[in-house]
Design a protein around this motif. Sequence first.
Motif, PDB file in Angstrom:
ATOM      1  N   UNK A  15       0.811  -1.208   0.000  1.00 33.80           N
ATOM      2  CA  UNK A  15       0.000   0.000   0.000  1.00 33.80           C
ATOM      3  C   UNK A  15       0.847   1.262   0.000  1.00 33.80           C
ATOM      4  N   UNK A  16       2.156   1.124  -0.121  1.00 33.95           N
ATOM      5  CA  UNK A  16       3.050   2.280  -0.017  1.00 33.95           C
ATOM      6  C   UNK A  16       2.828   3.258  -1.166  1.00 33.95           C
ATOM      7  N   UNK A  20       2.055  -0.331  -6.163  1.00 33.88           N
ATOM      8  CA  UNK A  20       1.233  -0.420  -7.369  1.00 33.88           C
ATOM      9  C   UNK A  20       0.108   0.616  -7.421  1.00 33.88           C
ATOM     10  N   UNK A  21      -0.247   1.201  -6.287  1.00 30.36           N
ATOM     11  CA  UNK A  21      -1.306   2.209  -6.278  1.00 30.36           C
ATOM     12  C   UNK A  21      -0.808   3.624  -6.465  1.00 30.36           C
ATOM     13  N   UNK A  22       0.467   3.803  -6.841  1.00 29.29           N
ATOM     14  CA  UNK A  22       1.082   5.129  -6.947  1.00 29.29           C
ATOM     15  C   UNK A  22       0.272   6.076  -7.837  1.00 29.29           C
ATOM     16  N   UNK A  23      -0.032   5.639  -9.056  1.00 32.78           N
ATOM     17  CA  UNK A  23      -0.777   6.504  -9.979  1.00 32.78           C
ATOM     18  C   UNK A  23      -2.201   6.740  -9.485  1.00 32.78           C
ATOM     19  N   UNK A  24      -2.798   5.722  -8.908  1.00 32.27           N
ATOM     20  CA  UNK A  24      -4.149   5.855  -8.372  1.00 32.27           C
ATOM     21  C   UNK A  24      -4.182   6.857  -7.230  1.00 32.27           C
ATOM     22  N   UNK A  25      -3.176   6.815  -6.361  1.00 35.26           N
ATOM     23  CA  UNK A  25      -3.115   7.765  -5.246  1.00 35.26           C
ATOM     24  C   UNK A  25      -3.036   9.201  -5.748  1.00 35.26           C
ATOM     25  N   UNK A  28      -6.552  10.195  -6.887  1.00 30.10           N
ATOM     26  CA  UNK A  28      -7.517  10.353  -5.793  1.00 30.10           C
ATOM     27  C   UNK A  28      -7.167  11.527  -4.891  1.00 30.10           C
ATOM     28  N   UNK A  29      -5.892  11.863  -4.762  1.00 29.38           N
ATOM     29  CA  UNK A  29      -5.540  13.050  -3.977  1.00 29.38           C
ATOM     30  C   UNK A  29      -6.020  14.324  -4.666  1.00 29.38           C
ATOM     31  N   UNK A  30      -5.937  14.362  -5.979  1.00 27.66           N
ATOM     32  CA  UNK A  30      -6.452  15.528  -6.711  1.00 27.66           C
ATOM     33  C   UNK A  30      -7.975  15.591  -6.606  1.00 27.66           C
ATOM     34  N   UNK A  31      -8.628  14.459  -6.760  1.00 27.56           N
ATOM     35  CA  UNK A  31     -10.089  14.434  -6.616  1.00 27.56           C
ATOM     36  C   UNK A  31     -10.479  14.885  -5.216  1.00 27.56           C
ATOM     37  N   UNK A  32      -9.733  14.438  -4.221  1.00 23.94           N
ATOM     38  CA  UNK A  32     -10.007  14.823  -2.833  1.00 23.94           C
ATOM     39  C   UNK A  32      -9.857  16.329  -2.651  1.00 23.94           C
ATOM     40  N   UNK A  33      -8.839  16.930  -3.253  1.00 22.69           N
ATOM     41  CA  UNK A  33      -8.637  18.373  -3.148  1.00 22.69           C
ATOM     42  C   UNK A  33      -9.779  19.159  -3.768  1.00 22.69           C
ATOM     43  N   UNK A  34     -10.217  18.724  -4.942  1.00 18.77           N
ATOM     44  CA  UNK A  34     -11.336  19.399  -5.607  1.00 18.77           C
ATOM     45  C   UNK A  34     -12.617  19.227  -4.796  1.00 18.77           C
ATOM     46  N   UNK A  35     -12.862  18.022  -4.320  1.00 20.76           N
ATOM     47  CA  UNK A  35     -14.063  17.768  -3.521  1.00 20.76           C
ATOM     48  C   UNK A  35     -14.026  18.559  -2.215  1.00 20.76           C
ATOM     49  N   UNK A 150      -6.714  -1.882  -0.985  1.00 21.24           N
ATOM     50  CA  UNK A 150      -6.284  -0.917  -2.006  1.00 21.24           C
ATOM     51  C   UNK A 150      -7.365   0.134  -2.249  1.00 21.24           C
ATOM     52  N   UNK A 151      -8.614  -0.296  -2.358  1.00 24.94           N
ATOM     53  CA  UNK A 151      -9.708   0.651  -2.615  1.00 24.94           C
ATOM     54  C   UNK A 151      -9.893   1.599  -1.431  1.00 24.94           C
ATOM     55  N   UNK A 152      -9.864   1.068  -0.223  1.00 25.93           N
ATOM     56  CA  UNK A 152     -10.059   1.911   0.953  1.00 25.93           C
ATOM     57  C   UNK A 152      -8.923   2.904   1.145  1.00 25.93           C
ATOM     58  N   UNK A 153      -7.693   2.478   0.898  1.00 25.85           N
ATOM     59  CA  UNK A 153      -6.566   3.392   1.035  1.00 25.85           C
ATOM     60  C   UNK A 153      -6.624   4.470  -0.052  1.00 25.85           C
ATOM     61  N   UNK A 154      -6.993   4.081  -1.259  1.00 26.09           N
ATOM     62  CA  UNK A 154      -7.071   5.058  -2.352  1.00 26.09           C
ATOM     63  C   UNK A 154      -8.201   6.061  -2.151  1.00 26.09           C
TER      64      UNK A 154
END
Length: 182
Positions: A15-16, A20-25, A28-35, A150-154
């Motif tokens: 989960x680091x 493998x979730x690097x691009x997904x993170x 989702x961080x950008x989506x989180x900022x906009x939201x 993975x989904x919950x962390x993302x």
Amino acid sequence: STRAASSDAWLTPDLSANGPGHDLYQVTFWIAGVLLLIMVMVQLGIAAFRRDGKGLARAGIGLGQFAVIVGGWIGYTVGVTAAFSGLTRATMESLMGVTSWRDWDLFTPVEAKTVTEGAVAVLLGFLGLLVWLAAIGHLVILLIRAATLMVLVATGPIAAAGLAYDGTSVWFWKTFRWFHAA
């Protein structure tokens, strides 16, 4: 040997931030900022309409909570997952004498001399017929757990963005509890 190594990876998904979730993170961080921006504006609008200091405080507290959560979310989830991985390894070592599935010798030879009673032989044969169902079930659970983590962390930062608005402040706490359940 590579199949055994991959089964160890299923016990503790990576989960680091560089995993493998690097691009997904990043997404989702950008989506989180906009939201978060939208939720703060909505909360400020409601506070201004109601002339309510509580709503204004909710927006400020939500911004602070979001900053703390986003700053440490990946590290926290990796730490919790690593701690449970340590518990898994300790359990494997105490029960099976190994710390990795790769080290476990599943196919030890069984001789007919070791089974002295007919009832034991029949019971072992019956259990042998059922053990493959348990193995498939265990594999399915491991895959679902890894995907769930993975989904919950993302989506954790997206859920944390809801902390800035009264109506969506429960999002993060549900995600937080589900992460610990997984």
